[in-house]
Scaffold this motif. Structure first.
Motif, PDB file in Angstrom:
ATOM      1  N   GLY A 154      11.142   2.723 -19.202  1.00  0.00           N
ATOM      2  CA  GLY A 154      10.719   2.933 -20.582  1.00  0.00           C
ATOM      3  C   GLY A 154       9.212   2.840 -20.763  1.00  0.00           C
ATOM      4  O   GLY A 154       8.591   3.678 -21.397  1.00  0.00           O
ATOM      5  N   ASN A 155       8.587   1.802 -20.204  1.00  0.00           N
ATOM      6  CA  ASN A 155       7.133   1.623 -20.304  1.00  0.00           C
ATOM      7  C   ASN A 155       6.501   1.892 -18.945  1.00  0.00           C
ATOM      8  O   ASN A 155       5.955   0.982 -18.310  1.00  0.00           O
ATOM      9  N   ILE A 156       6.572   3.133 -18.496  1.00  0.00           N
ATOM     10  CA  ILE A 156       6.128   3.452 -17.144  1.00  0.00           C
ATOM     11  C   ILE A 156       4.644   3.179 -16.955  1.00  0.00           C
ATOM     12  O   ILE A 156       4.210   2.784 -15.868  1.00  0.00           O
ATOM     13  N   VAL A 193      12.742   6.197  -2.501  1.00  0.00           N
ATOM     14  CA  VAL A 193      13.868   6.473  -3.378  1.00  0.00           C
ATOM     15  C   VAL A 193      13.548   6.092  -4.821  1.00  0.00           C
ATOM     16  O   VAL A 193      14.127   6.646  -5.763  1.00  0.00           O
ATOM     17  N   PHE A 194      12.599   5.178  -5.028  1.00  0.00           N
ATOM     18  CA  PHE A 194      12.257   4.763  -6.391  1.00  0.00           C
ATOM     19  C   PHE A 194      11.400   5.802  -7.109  1.00  0.00           C
ATOM     20  O   PHE A 194      11.128   5.642  -8.298  1.00  0.00           O
ATOM     21  N   MET A 195      11.008   6.843  -6.403  1.00  0.00           N
ATOM     22  CA  MET A 195      10.339   7.948  -7.091  1.00  0.00           C
ATOM     23  C   MET A 195      11.312   8.697  -7.991  1.00  0.00           C
ATOM     24  O   MET A 195      10.899   9.502  -8.822  1.00  0.00           O
ATOM     25  N   CYS A 196      12.606   8.434  -7.837  1.00  0.00           N
ATOM     26  CA  CYS A 196      13.607   9.003  -8.727  1.00  0.00           C
ATOM     27  C   CYS A 196      13.973   8.060  -9.858  1.00  0.00           C
ATOM     28  O   CYS A 196      14.639   8.463 -10.812  1.00  0.00           O
ATOM     29  N   ILE A 197      13.554   6.796  -9.772  1.00  0.00           N
ATOM     30  CA  ILE A 197      13.899   5.802 -10.790  1.00  0.00           C
ATOM     31  C   ILE A 197      12.722   5.499 -11.700  1.00  0.00           C
ATOM     32  O   ILE A 197      12.897   5.269 -12.909  1.00  0.00           O
ATOM     33  N   ILE A 256       0.840  -1.213   0.000  1.00  0.00           N
ATOM     34  CA  ILE A 256       0.000   0.000   0.000  1.00  0.00           C
ATOM     35  C   ILE A 256       0.865   1.250   0.000  1.00  0.00           C
ATOM     36  O   ILE A 256       0.624   2.198  -0.761  1.00  0.00           O
ATOM     37  N   ILE A 257       1.905   1.254   0.847  1.00  0.00           N
ATOM     38  CA  ILE A 257       2.798   2.416   0.911  1.00  0.00           C
ATOM     39  C   ILE A 257       3.502   2.628  -0.427  1.00  0.00           C
ATOM     40  O   ILE A 257       3.567   3.754  -0.943  1.00  0.00           O
ATOM     41  N   ALA A 258       4.029   1.539  -0.991  1.00  0.00           N
ATOM     42  CA  ALA A 258       4.739   1.653  -2.257  1.00  0.00           C
ATOM     43  C   ALA A 258       3.812   2.085  -3.392  1.00  0.00           C
ATOM     44  O   ALA A 258       4.228   2.816  -4.298  1.00  0.00           O
ATOM     45  N   TYR A 259       2.558   1.649  -3.325  1.00  0.00           N
ATOM     46  CA  TYR A 259       1.619   2.056  -4.379  1.00  0.00           C
ATOM     47  C   TYR A 259       1.331   3.553  -4.305  1.00  0.00           C
ATOM     48  O   TYR A 259       1.110   4.200  -5.340  1.00  0.00           O
ATOM     49  N   LEU A 260       1.328   4.107  -3.100  1.00  0.00           N
ATOM     50  CA  LEU A 260       1.147   5.555  -2.975  1.00  0.00           C
ATOM     51  C   LEU A 260       2.287   6.297  -3.667  1.00  0.00           C
ATOM     52  O   LEU A 260       2.063   7.315  -4.339  1.00  0.00           O
ATOM     53  N   ILE A 280       3.919   9.370  -8.700  1.00  0.00           N
ATOM     54  CA  ILE A 280       4.700   9.485  -9.931  1.00  0.00           C
ATOM     55  C   ILE A 280       3.794   9.509 -11.153  1.00  0.00           C
ATOM     56  O   ILE A 280       4.018  10.273 -12.098  1.00  0.00           O
ATOM     57  N   MET A 281       2.744   8.707 -11.143  1.00  0.00           N
ATOM     58  CA  MET A 281       1.839   8.655 -12.293  1.00  0.00           C
ATOM     59  C   MET A 281       1.057   9.947 -12.457  1.00  0.00           C
ATOM     60  O   MET A 281       0.596  10.257 -13.556  1.00  0.00           O
ATOM     61  N   LEU A 282       0.879  10.696 -11.375  1.00  0.00           N
ATOM     62  CA  LEU A 282       0.224  11.998 -11.507  1.00  0.00           C
ATOM     63  C   LEU A 282       1.101  12.982 -12.268  1.00  0.00           C
ATOM     64  O   LEU A 282       0.596  13.883 -12.948  1.00  0.00           O
ATOM     65  N   GLN A 283       2.425  12.806 -12.143  1.00  0.00           N
ATOM     66  CA  GLN A 283       3.386  13.631 -12.882  1.00  0.00           C
ATOM     67  C   GLN A 283       4.438  12.687 -13.474  1.00  0.00           C
ATOM     68  O   GLN A 283       5.567  12.596 -12.968  1.00  0.00           O
ATOM     69  N   PRO A 284       4.113  11.941 -14.522  1.00  0.00           N
ATOM     70  CA  PRO A 284       5.000  10.864 -14.997  1.00  0.00           C
ATOM     71  C   PRO A 284       6.350  11.322 -15.517  1.00  0.00           C
ATOM     72  O   PRO A 284       7.262  10.517 -15.637  1.00  0.00           O
ATOM     73  N   ASN A 285       6.491  12.583 -15.837  1.00  0.00           N
ATOM     74  CA  ASN A 285       7.769  13.078 -16.356  1.00  0.00           C
ATOM     75  C   ASN A 285       8.614  13.754 -15.286  1.00  0.00           C
ATOM     76  O   ASN A 285       9.637  14.372 -15.604  1.00  0.00           O
ATOM     77  N   LYS A 286       8.197  13.660 -14.036  1.00  0.00           N
ATOM     78  CA  LYS A 286       8.918  14.320 -12.952  1.00  0.00           C
ATOM     79  C   LYS A 286       9.343  13.287 -11.917  1.00  0.00           C
ATOM     80  O   LYS A 286       8.617  12.341 -11.641  1.00  0.00           O
ATOM     81  N   ASN A 287      10.536  13.509 -11.340  1.00  0.00           N
ATOM     82  CA  ASN A 287      10.988  12.646 -10.262  1.00  0.00           C
ATOM     83  C   ASN A 287      10.661  13.283  -8.921  1.00  0.00           C
ATOM     84  O   ASN A 287       9.953  14.297  -8.850  1.00  0.00           O
ATOM     85  N   LEU A 288      11.185  12.708  -7.846  1.00  0.00           N
ATOM     86  CA  LEU A 288      10.849  13.158  -6.498  1.00  0.00           C
ATOM     87  C   LEU A 288      11.146  14.637  -6.301  1.00  0.00           C
ATOM     88  O   LEU A 288      10.305  15.395  -5.797  1.00  0.00           O
ATOM     89  N   TYR A 289      12.331  15.069  -6.690  1.00  0.00           N
ATOM     90  CA  TYR A 289      12.749  16.453  -6.437  1.00  0.00           C
ATOM     91  C   TYR A 289      11.987  17.437  -7.314  1.00  0.00           C
ATOM     92  O   TYR A 289      11.656  18.541  -6.887  1.00  0.00           O
ATOM     93  N   GLN A 290      11.698  17.041  -8.529  1.00  0.00           N
ATOM     94  CA  GLN A 290      10.906  17.898  -9.406  1.00  0.00           C
ATOM     95  C   GLN A 290       9.468  18.014  -8.925  1.00  0.00           C
ATOM     96  O   GLN A 290       8.840  19.072  -9.059  1.00  0.00           O
TER      97      GLN A 290
END
Length: 333
Positions: free
Chosen positions: A208-210, A199-203, A49-53, A58-68
């Motif tokens: 490729g097929n997010i 940390v995977f919000m940066c990966i 559940i935590i990881a899905y959040l 990320i899916m709300l902003q698929p072109n941005k990582n954690l810091y962005q």
């Protein structure tokens, strides 16, 4: 210009290695005694559940990582402050991993080698892999992960063949009640490793097929949780809950019980290499790479928002890595 991309298979192996990581070195949930495997199993469901959040953000902003995303939600100064906190947090965990692995290696296979030398060698090796980029780290984990899985299955067979597994060591189930069980689960066992998956919000933006990665992402978390559950069962069933709780390296202690026909025994070195190095190396690699990016974002060392991941950018990143490598080596002293 080189564009860095992570395949779905590489994403699976990275998450698997990250979640196993140092959890295999020291074990998790052992405070729950006979119920340690249940703690890990239930923690996995909460961790999903935590990881899905994290994945949903990320899916709300698929072109941005954690810091962005931080900069998008807040203003730049606030994002820099939060980014700096994450940089310190990631660097601290990376330093702890280097120290723990160095102590393990020194105690198990290289007792006469200085810990400083082990830490520096391990750091420089990972530094070279990370210098080549996240794709190389992904390919490395993609190649080495099957060996870790096969080794754990063989370890299960060898322990069973040595008659070292005693199912009475994991009984009674919930013998101490629900209270100690829940206390053992929250908050530490849920936060490690599933809370750390922020940390995977940066990966994830590099996949490729997010839009097709959700199933792989969730399956890898569940699979790693089952992997840890099996490991906990092996440790508790072979050592007993009291010995497992007191052991510095429970999995290593369980491996030393393997003795089949006086031929297959003393698997300490293989355990350190196949399980500890392959899993710990992946987790440390992910943390160090995110620490560099966090530092770059905070201190404007280069154009962090360069989405092309050019080789020139990579050359500038290595300067940050060198300074962090020496700091980790000094920490090991």
């Amino acid at each position: 210009m080189l564009t860095e991309k992570v395949s779905l298979t590489q994403l699976f192996t990275l998450i698997l290695g990250f979640n196993l990581g140092s959890s295999l070195v020291f074990g998790i949930g052992l405070e729950a005694r006979e119920d340690s495997w249940l703690v890990i199993l239930f923690s996995t469901f909460i961790g999903v559940i935590i990881a899905y959040l994290y994945y949903h953000m990320i899916m709300l902003q698929p072109n941005k990582n954690l810091y962005q995303i931080l900069e998008f939600c807040f203003n730049r100064p606030v994002a820099i402050i939060i980014g700096f906190i994450y940089a310190v947090y990631f660097f601290y965990i990376a330093a702890r991993i280097v120290r723990d692995f160095s102590v393990l290696t020194s105690a198990a296979i290289l007792p006469l080698t200085p810990i400083e030398f082990i830490a520096l060698t391990f750091t420089l090796l990972l530094g070279y892999i990370l210098y080549l980029g996240i794709e190389v780290l992904g390919r490395t984990t993609e190649v080495l992960t099957p060996y870790s899985i096969v080794f754990l299955l063989l370890l299960t067979i060898f322990l069973y063949g040595s008659r070292s597994l005693n199912l009475e060591n994991i009984q009674p189930v919930l013998g101490r009640g629900i209270g100690p069980f829940v206390k053992s689960m929250f908050p530490y066992e849920v936060a490690r490793p599933y809370g750390e998956m922020i940390v995977f919000m940066c990966i994830l933006p590099l996949v490729g097929n997010i839009h097709k990665s959700r199933i792989i992402y969730l399956f890898s978390i569940i699979f790693s949780g089952l992997f840890l559950t099996l490991t906990s069962l092996l440790i508790t069933a072979s050592l007993g809950s009291r010995i497992a709780l007191r052991a510095n390296f429970p999995l290593l202690s369980a491996t030393r019980l393997v003795s089949n026909g006086e031929i297959i025994e003393r698997m300490d070195v293989i355990t350190v290499f196949m399980i500890m190095l392959l899993s710990v190396g992946k987790k440390l690699g992910v943390y160090i790479r995110r620490t560099k990016r966090a530092g770059a974002f905070t201190f404007f060392i280069f154009n962090y928002f360069d989405k092309n991941g050019s080789q020139t950018t990579r050359d500038r990143e290595v300067k940050i890595w060198i300074s962090f490598a020496w700091r980790k080596n000094n920490y090991a002293k």
